[in-house]
Scaffold this motif. Structure first.
Motif: not given
Length: 102
Positions: A32, A35, A66, A68, A70, A82-84
C-alpha cells in the motif's frame, strides 16, 4: 522509501525520518502507498517502551492505514492495483504504517 522510525524508546523526540528499503508483499498481502496513518494510544505506549509489542527498536510504528494498492502478493484475490484500502493490517503484529509504503 522514507519512514518515521525510532532507534530507542522514549518520547516523540526519538522519532526520526529515515530511508528504508521498500517492502515487498508476501503471500496474501498487498503493498500500500500510504495516504494517511492514524495515531492511537498503542503507538505512544510502544514508542515509550511501556508496551513492548514490537520488541526492541529499531522499528516503524503505525497500525491504522489508508492508501492505494501498489502491488499484490501471491494468492491475493478480490483486490487489484489502484484499489483504495484502509484498515489495521496484521494487528497486533507490526504493520509499519508510518512510512510511504506498507
Amino acid at each position: 522509501m522514507r519512514a518515521v522510525t525510532q532507534n530507542t524508546v522514549g518520547g516523540p523526540d526519538v522519532l526520526v525520518i529515515a530511508d528504508r528499503p521498500d517492502p515487498a508483499p508476501k503471500a496474501g498481502e498487498v503493498l500500500v502507498r500510504v495516504s494517511a496513518a492514524g495515531i492511537n494510544p498503542v503507538d505512544g505506549a510502544v514508542r515509550g517502551g511501556n508496551y513492548p509489542l514490537l520488541g526492541e527498536p529499531p522499528f516503524i510504528l503505525g497500525w491504522d492505514i489508508s492508501g492505494t494498492i501498489e502491488a499484490l502478493g501471491p494468492d491475493v484475490t478480490g483486490l487489484k492495483v489502484g484499489d483504495q484500502v484502509f484498515g489495521m493490517p496484521h494487528f497486533p503484529k507490526q504493520a509499519a504504517a508510518y512510512a510511504e509504503l506498507a
